[in-house]
Scaffold this motif. Structure first.
Motif, PDB file in Angstrom:
ATOM      1  N   GLU A  32       0.835  -1.208   0.000  1.00 35.50           N
ATOM      2  CA  GLU A  32       0.000   0.000   0.000  1.00 35.50           C
ATOM      3  C   GLU A  32       0.870   1.259   0.000  1.00 35.50           C
ATOM      4  OE1 GLU A  32      -3.458   2.237  -0.132  1.00 35.50           O
ATOM      5  OE2 GLU A  32      -3.259   0.064  -0.337  1.00 35.50           O
ATOM      6  N   ILE A  33       1.950   1.231   0.768  1.00 37.69           N
ATOM      7  CA  ILE A  33       2.888   2.366   0.801  1.00 37.69           C
ATOM      8  C   ILE A  33       3.465   2.588  -0.592  1.00 37.69           C
ATOM      9  CG2 ILE A  33       5.133   3.148   1.671  1.00 37.69           C
ATOM     10  CD1 ILE A  33       4.416   1.618   4.301  1.00 37.69           C
ATOM     11  N   LYS A  34       3.920   1.514  -1.203  1.00 42.29           N
ATOM     12  CA  LYS A  34       4.523   1.597  -2.534  1.00 42.29           C
ATOM     13  C   LYS A  34       3.507   2.117  -3.557  1.00 42.29           C
ATOM     14  CE  LYS A  34       8.163   0.762  -5.024  1.00 42.29           C
ATOM     15  NZ  LYS A  34       9.343   1.595  -4.818  1.00 42.29           N
ATOM     16  N   GLN A  35       2.273   1.645  -3.457  1.00 47.14           N
ATOM     17  CA  GLN A  35       1.219   2.076  -4.373  1.00 47.14           C
ATOM     18  C   GLN A  35       0.998   3.585  -4.284  1.00 47.14           C
ATOM     19  OE1 GLN A  35      -0.542  -0.022  -6.567  1.00 47.14           O
ATOM     20  NE2 GLN A  35      -1.174   1.941  -7.420  1.00 47.14           N
ATOM     21  N   VAL A  36       0.914   4.096  -3.059  1.00 48.64           N
ATOM     22  CA  VAL A  36       0.704   5.536  -2.861  1.00 48.64           C
ATOM     23  C   VAL A  36       1.905   6.317  -3.380  1.00 48.64           C
ATOM     24  CG1 VAL A  36       0.430   7.350  -1.123  1.00 48.64           C
ATOM     25  CG2 VAL A  36      -0.886   5.236  -0.937  1.00 48.64           C
ATOM     26  N   GLU A  37       3.105   5.816  -3.099  1.00 48.16           N
ATOM     27  CA  GLU A  37       4.314   6.507  -3.566  1.00 48.16           C
ATOM     28  C   GLU A  37       4.372   6.568  -5.094  1.00 48.16           C
ATOM     29  OE1 GLU A  37       7.538   5.859   0.026  1.00 48.16           O
ATOM     30  OE2 GLU A  37       7.525   4.404  -1.622  1.00 48.16           O
ATOM     31  N   VAL A  38       4.012   5.485  -5.745  1.00 44.20           N
ATOM     32  CA  VAL A  38       4.034   5.451  -7.210  1.00 44.20           C
ATOM     33  C   VAL A  38       2.934   6.348  -7.782  1.00 44.20           C
ATOM     34  CG1 VAL A  38       3.611   3.973  -9.217  1.00 44.20           C
ATOM     35  CG2 VAL A  38       5.125   3.194  -7.398  1.00 44.20           C
ATOM     36  N   ASP A  39       1.734   6.259  -7.226  1.00 46.41           N
ATOM     37  CA  ASP A  39       0.615   7.053  -7.728  1.00 46.41           C
ATOM     38  C   ASP A  39       0.864   8.553  -7.581  1.00 46.41           C
ATOM     39  OD1 ASP A  39      -0.685   4.739  -8.374  1.00 46.41           O
ATOM     40  OD2 ASP A  39      -2.123   4.815  -6.715  1.00 46.41           O
ATOM     41  N   GLN A  40       1.397   8.947  -6.426  1.00 41.45           N
ATOM     42  CA  GLN A  40       1.570  10.373  -6.144  1.00 41.45           C
ATOM     43  C   GLN A  40       2.981  10.881  -6.463  1.00 41.45           C
ATOM     44  OE1 GLN A  40       0.321  10.982  -2.090  1.00 41.45           O
ATOM     45  NE2 GLN A  40      -1.751  10.279  -2.502  1.00 41.45           N
ATOM     46  N   ARG A  41       3.865   9.964  -6.835  1.00 39.68           N
ATOM     47  CA  ARG A  41       5.264  10.299  -7.141  1.00 39.68           C
ATOM     48  C   ARG A  41       5.925  11.070  -6.006  1.00 39.68           C
ATOM     49  NH1 ARG A  41       2.711  11.031 -12.242  1.00 39.68           N
ATOM     50  NH2 ARG A  41       3.512   9.592 -13.789  1.00 39.68           N
ATOM     51  N   VAL A  42       5.768  10.538  -4.779  1.00 41.53           N
ATOM     52  CA  VAL A  42       6.371  11.138  -3.589  1.00 41.53           C
ATOM     53  C   VAL A  42       7.021  10.050  -2.751  1.00 41.53           C
ATOM     54  CG1 VAL A  42       4.761  13.078  -3.431  1.00 41.53           C
ATOM     55  CG2 VAL A  42       4.208  10.941  -2.282  1.00 41.53           C
ATOM     56  N   ASP A  43       7.864  10.479  -1.817  1.00 43.22           N
ATOM     57  CA  ASP A  43       8.457   9.562  -0.860  1.00 43.22           C
ATOM     58  C   ASP A  43       7.756   9.805   0.473  1.00 43.22           C
ATOM     59  OD1 ASP A  43      10.185   7.559  -0.107  1.00 43.22           O
ATOM     60  OD2 ASP A  43      11.776   8.949   0.499  1.00 43.22           O
ATOM     61  N   LEU A  44       6.988   8.836   0.953  1.00 44.49           N
ATOM     62  CA  LEU A  44       6.178   9.031   2.152  1.00 44.49           C
ATOM     63  C   LEU A  44       7.047   9.086   3.412  1.00 44.49           C
ATOM     64  CD1 LEU A  44       3.205   6.599   1.442  1.00 44.49           C
ATOM     65  CD2 LEU A  44       3.311   9.042   1.060  1.00 44.49           C
ATOM     66  N   ASP A  45       6.639   9.966   4.345  1.00 41.62           N
ATOM     67  CA  ASP A  45       7.316  10.028   5.631  1.00 41.62           C
ATOM     68  C   ASP A  45       6.528   9.177   6.638  1.00 41.62           C
ATOM     69  OD1 ASP A  45       5.069  11.559   6.070  1.00 41.62           O
ATOM     70  OD2 ASP A  45       6.151  13.390   6.607  1.00 41.62           O
ATOM     71  N   ASP A  46       7.029   9.126   7.868  1.00 40.24           N
ATOM     72  CA  ASP A  46       6.410   8.269   8.889  1.00 40.24           C
ATOM     73  C   ASP A  46       4.951   8.642   9.147  1.00 40.24           C
ATOM     74  OD1 ASP A  46       8.734   6.870   9.093  1.00 40.24           O
ATOM     75  OD2 ASP A  46       9.244   7.537  11.124  1.00 40.24           O
ATOM     76  N   GLU A  47       4.633   9.929   9.139  1.00 45.36           N
ATOM     77  CA  GLU A  47       3.263  10.362   9.398  1.00 45.36           C
ATOM     78  C   GLU A  47       2.303   9.832   8.335  1.00 45.36           C
ATOM     79  OE1 GLU A  47       0.921  14.565   9.552  1.00 45.36           O
ATOM     80  OE2 GLU A  47       2.850  14.483  10.604  1.00 45.36           O
ATOM     81  N   ASP A  48       2.720   9.892   7.070  1.00 43.99           N
ATOM     82  CA  ASP A  48       1.887   9.380   5.981  1.00 43.99           C
ATOM     83  C   ASP A  48       1.718   7.864   6.085  1.00 43.99           C
ATOM     84  OD1 ASP A  48       1.550  11.921   4.815  1.00 43.99           O
ATOM     85  OD2 ASP A  48       3.448  11.731   3.742  1.00 43.99           O
ATOM     86  N   ILE A  49       2.792   7.183   6.474  1.00 47.17           N
ATOM     87  CA  ILE A  49       2.737   5.728   6.632  1.00 47.17           C
ATOM     88  C   ILE A  49       1.782   5.360   7.762  1.00 47.17           C
ATOM     89  CG2 ILE A  49       4.078   3.671   7.257  1.00 47.17           C
ATOM     90  CD1 ILE A  49       6.449   4.989   5.746  1.00 47.17           C
ATOM     91  N   LEU A  50       1.796   6.144   8.846  1.00 48.96           N
ATOM     92  CA  LEU A  50       0.865   5.894   9.951  1.00 48.96           C
ATOM     93  C   LEU A  50      -0.587   6.071   9.503  1.00 48.96           C
ATOM     94  CD1 LEU A  50       2.677   7.513  13.001  1.00 48.96           C
ATOM     95  CD2 LEU A  50       2.359   5.079  12.530  1.00 48.96           C
ATOM     96  N   LYS A  51      -0.832   7.036   8.622  1.00 46.25           N
ATOM     97  CA  LYS A  51      -2.186   7.238   8.097  1.00 46.25           C
ATOM     98  C   LYS A  51      -2.632   6.017   7.294  1.00 46.25           C
ATOM     99  CE  LYS A  51      -2.081  12.267   7.895  1.00 46.25           C
ATOM    100  NZ  LYS A  51      -2.005  13.447   7.029  1.00 46.25           N
ATOM    101  N   ILE A  52      -1.720   5.484   6.491  1.00 45.29           N
ATOM    102  CA  ILE A  52      -2.030   4.287   5.703  1.00 45.29           C
ATOM    103  C   ILE A  52      -2.339   3.122   6.636  1.00 45.29           C
ATOM    104  CG2 ILE A  52      -1.009   2.529   4.182  1.00 45.29           C
ATOM    105  CD1 ILE A  52       0.454   4.852   2.764  1.00 45.29           C
ATOM    106  N   MET A  53      -1.526   2.968   7.675  1.00 38.18           N
ATOM    107  CA  MET A  53      -1.730   1.856   8.605  1.00 38.18           C
ATOM    108  C   MET A  53      -3.036   2.029   9.387  1.00 38.18           C
ATOM    109  SD  MET A  53       2.136   1.295   9.901  1.00 38.18           S
ATOM    110  CE  MET A  53       2.223  -0.457  10.190  1.00 38.18           C
ATOM    111  N   SER A  54      -3.372   3.255   9.736  1.00 40.72           N
ATOM    112  CA  SER A  54      -4.637   3.520  10.430  1.00 40.72           C
ATOM    113  C   SER A  54      -5.817   3.147   9.545  1.00 40.72           C
ATOM    114  CB  SER A  54      -4.744   4.989  10.828  1.00 40.72           C
ATOM    115  OG  SER A  54      -3.780   5.323  11.773  1.00 40.72           O
ATOM    116  N   LYS A  55      -5.698   3.484   8.267  1.00 40.78           N
ATOM    117  CA  LYS A  55      -6.759   3.150   7.306  1.00 40.78           C
ATOM    118  C   LYS A  55      -6.917   1.629   7.203  1.00 40.78           C
ATOM    119  CE  LYS A  55      -7.844   3.588   2.426  1.00 40.78           C
ATOM    120  NZ  LYS A  55      -7.157   3.602   1.158  1.00 40.78           N
TER     121      LYS A  55
END
Length: 147
Positions: A32-55
């Motif tokens: 899921e992290i990789k998918q978001v990074e590829v879709d948005q062309r960004v490198d996710l930080d810990d806060e974004d990863i926590l949001k993904i995990m919360s979801k």
């Protein structure tokens, strides 16, 4: 160590230990992290990863309800085990008492008093408890206080 690095190390460890459930859960999160990074062309930080995990945690909790309706205890047990693994990476979850205190502080500060203000209250409370409490739990606490 960033959360992404920790996930990679834990994935390696779970593969060495042949812990299939942990490996699959971590792989799901990393995908899921990789998918978001590829879709948005960004490198996710810990806060974004926590949001993904919360979801994902929320999705697992919702699926448990469905599995119970379908009388699939095996899937309920698996989802609960996956939730336990996800919770290891998330910040300590707030108790209902702690959450009640936060909601009361927001209500005092903002002056909201009716159920009509539910959306506004949720909008103020959710950023304060991001990753530490489920939106459904926040909703229940707000309803209990306003009732």
């Amino acid at each position: 160590m960033s959360l992404k690095e920790r996930l990679m190390e834990d994935l390696k460890t779970s593969m060495k230990n042949k812990d299939i459930l942990r490996k699959n859960t971590i792989t799901m999160v990393r995908a899921e992290i990789k998918q978001v990074e590829v879709d948005q062309r960004v490198d996710l930080d810990d806060e974004d990863i926590l949001k993904i995990m919360s979801k994902q945690l929320k999705e697992k909790r919702n699926s448990i309800q469905e599995f119970k309706k379908g009388d699939r205890q095996d899937l309920v047990d698996q989802a609960e085990a996956e939730i336990a693994i996800l919770l290891e990476y998330l910040p300590k979850q707030l108790t209902e008492e702690e959450l009640t205190e936060i909601v009361k502080n927001v209500l005092e500060k903002s002056g909201y008093t009716s159920m009509k203000d539910m959306g506004k209250i949720m909008k103020e409370v959710m950023p304060l408890v991001q990753g530490k409490a489920d939106g459904n739990m926040v909703n229940q606490v707000v309803r209990k206080i306003l009732a």
